[in-house]
Design an enzyme around this catalytic site. Sequence first.
Site, PDB file in Angstrom:
ATOM      1  N   GLY A 171     -78.669  43.100 -44.152  1.00 18.27           N
ATOM      2  CA  GLY A 171     -77.962  44.175 -44.846  1.00 18.27           C
ATOM      3  C   GLY A 171     -76.766  43.611 -45.597  1.00 18.27           C
ATOM      4  O   GLY A 171     -76.739  42.431 -45.961  1.00 18.27           O
ATOM      5  N   ARG A 172     -75.755  44.439 -45.817  1.00 16.33           N
ATOM      6  CA  ARG A 172     -74.593  44.012 -46.592  1.00 16.33           C
ATOM      7  C   ARG A 172     -73.918  42.794 -45.975  1.00 16.33           C
ATOM      8  O   ARG A 172     -73.555  41.841 -46.666  1.00 16.33           O
ATOM      9  CB  ARG A 172     -73.588  45.159 -46.690  1.00 16.33           C
ATOM     10  N   ILE A 173     -73.717  42.832 -44.648  1.00 16.05           N
ATOM     11  CA  ILE A 173     -72.999  41.746 -43.984  1.00 16.05           C
ATOM     12  C   ILE A 173     -73.850  40.486 -43.951  1.00 16.05           C
ATOM     13  O   ILE A 173     -73.354  39.374 -44.199  1.00 16.05           O
ATOM     14  CB  ILE A 173     -72.566  42.166 -42.570  1.00 16.05           C
ATOM     15  N   ARG A 193     -86.204  43.959 -41.416  1.00 14.49           N
ATOM     16  CA  ARG A 193     -87.275  44.962 -41.299  1.00 14.49           C
ATOM     17  C   ARG A 193     -88.018  45.125 -42.610  1.00 14.49           C
ATOM     18  O   ARG A 193     -89.221  45.328 -42.631  1.00 14.49           O
ATOM     19  CB  ARG A 193     -86.682  46.312 -40.866  1.00 14.49           C
ATOM     20  N   ILE A 252     -72.829  38.679 -34.130  1.00 19.72           N
ATOM     21  CA  ILE A 252     -71.729  39.555 -34.562  1.00 19.72           C
ATOM     22  C   ILE A 252     -72.255  40.977 -34.774  1.00 19.72           C
ATOM     23  O   ILE A 252     -71.596  41.800 -35.414  1.00 19.72           O
ATOM     24  CB  ILE A 252     -71.051  39.050 -35.847  1.00 19.72           C
ATOM     25  N   ALA A 253     -73.437  41.252 -34.235  1.00 18.12           N
ATOM     26  CA  ALA A 253     -74.084  42.538 -34.472  1.00 18.12           C
ATOM     27  C   ALA A 253     -73.646  43.567 -33.436  1.00 18.12           C
ATOM     28  O   ALA A 253     -72.656  44.282 -33.620  1.00 18.12           O
ATOM     29  CB  ALA A 253     -75.599  42.360 -34.471  1.00 18.12           C
ATOM     30  N   ARG A 254     -74.356  43.645 -32.342  1.00 23.45           N
ATOM     31  CA  ARG A 254     -74.056  44.560 -31.249  1.00 23.45           C
ATOM     32  C   ARG A 254     -74.505  43.931 -29.938  1.00 23.45           C
ATOM     33  O   ARG A 254     -75.465  43.173 -29.887  1.00 23.45           O
ATOM     34  CB  ARG A 254     -74.775  45.917 -31.430  1.00 23.45           C
ATOM     35  N   GLU A 283     -69.980  45.586 -22.919  1.00 26.61           N
ATOM     36  CA  GLU A 283     -68.587  45.252 -23.219  1.00 26.61           C
ATOM     37  C   GLU A 283     -67.685  46.458 -22.970  1.00 26.61           C
ATOM     38  O   GLU A 283     -68.121  47.605 -23.103  1.00 26.61           O
ATOM     39  CB  GLU A 283     -68.454  44.755 -24.667  1.00 26.61           C
ATOM     40  N   HIS A 301     -64.983  41.341 -29.842  1.00 26.80           N
ATOM     41  CA  HIS A 301     -65.455  42.322 -30.830  1.00 26.80           C
ATOM     42  C   HIS A 301     -64.407  42.526 -31.929  1.00 26.80           C
ATOM     43  O   HIS A 301     -63.946  43.646 -32.178  1.00 26.80           O
ATOM     44  CB  HIS A 301     -65.783  43.652 -30.138  1.00 26.80           C
ATOM     45  N   ILE A 302     -64.069  41.433 -32.610  1.00 30.21           N
ATOM     46  CA  ILE A 302     -62.982  41.476 -33.594  1.00 30.21           C
ATOM     47  C   ILE A 302     -63.437  41.116 -35.007  1.00 30.21           C
ATOM     48  O   ILE A 302     -62.614  40.774 -35.856  1.00 30.21           O
ATOM     49  CB  ILE A 302     -61.834  40.533 -33.179  1.00 30.21           C
TER      50      ILE A 302
END
Length: 341
Positions: A171-173, A193, A252-254, A283, A301-302
């Site tokens: 995606g964008r990131i 996907r 860096i996702a989830r 977390e 998570h920064i």
Amino acid sequence: MNTQTNTPTTHGNASQKPKILVARAIFPEALAKLEESYEVRSNQEDRIFTPEELQKELSSVVGALVAGSERIDASALANAKDLKIVANISVGYNNFDVSAISAAGVMATNTPDVLTDTTADFGFALLMATARRITESEHWVRAGHWDKWSIVNNPLGMDLHHSTVGIIGMGRIGQGIAKRALGFGMNVLYHNRSRLSETDEKACGARYVSKEELLCTADHVVLVLPYSAESHHTIGAKEIALMKPTATLINIARGGIVDDLALAQALKEKKIFAAGLDVFEGEPKVNPELLKLSNVVLAPHIASATEKTRRAMVDLAIDNLRAALDGKRPPSLINAEVFKA
């Protein structure tokens, strides 16, 4: 701590103003601006509500600013008869049961775009710190182990330049990370996907491959995909086994996209070189097995945590809330079917 009602700063009867909830601490200036138009129930102490407390808070307001810590589902909305919008201060919204929110006739929004570059910056920084063993080296210096410069006995890392990075989630990131990788002369692979357009692929210098090929080929694997039931444990023991022993893994996702226990075991056994994690299962708790390891970089998570970006996230969430309460379409509406012009 009980959530308190802040006293509005403008003249007039506060009770005539629409009531809103600000479920997490935000910048004082933003809160003061909200108080000009709304009767604000704020949580500036930043305590995370229990599900029962959240249900009670939502029962008396027409709008709410929330974050990933607030699970908005049918139970949370059970008594929210007047609620019109829940505005997430986050681009991700796996804390939202969108079907339940839509069924309740409530608009749901997030904060895309404003954090793309900041998060991509951090993803690349985490990649560099992991590959070059920066935090491990700092701890090594602080512990007094550095007594001389050495060709072979200082912490040796892995190169980024001219290596291959594999991005899962484009995606964008993900595209932002790919463009940064081009500056290091990296070969960029991606899996998503759906495949990007030829124009977007060219802009990112990226080549689409299967997940299996990406894992087998990449020197560095970066995860930037949204969390869902389908993406749960996208990376587990089976996937890690496909990776090179010299590879790094960056998330860096989830939390939940990686099986943290399986990763800890693989790092312990040196099945991959290192990992860099900004997100974790459960977390803010971190799997204790990860805490024992030196070949993993841990961050709280920064990825979006610059003041400029966090202010922009809050501002966009407020814009979404204001639009909904003014009868307008919010700028970043998730469940468009609920909006009635």
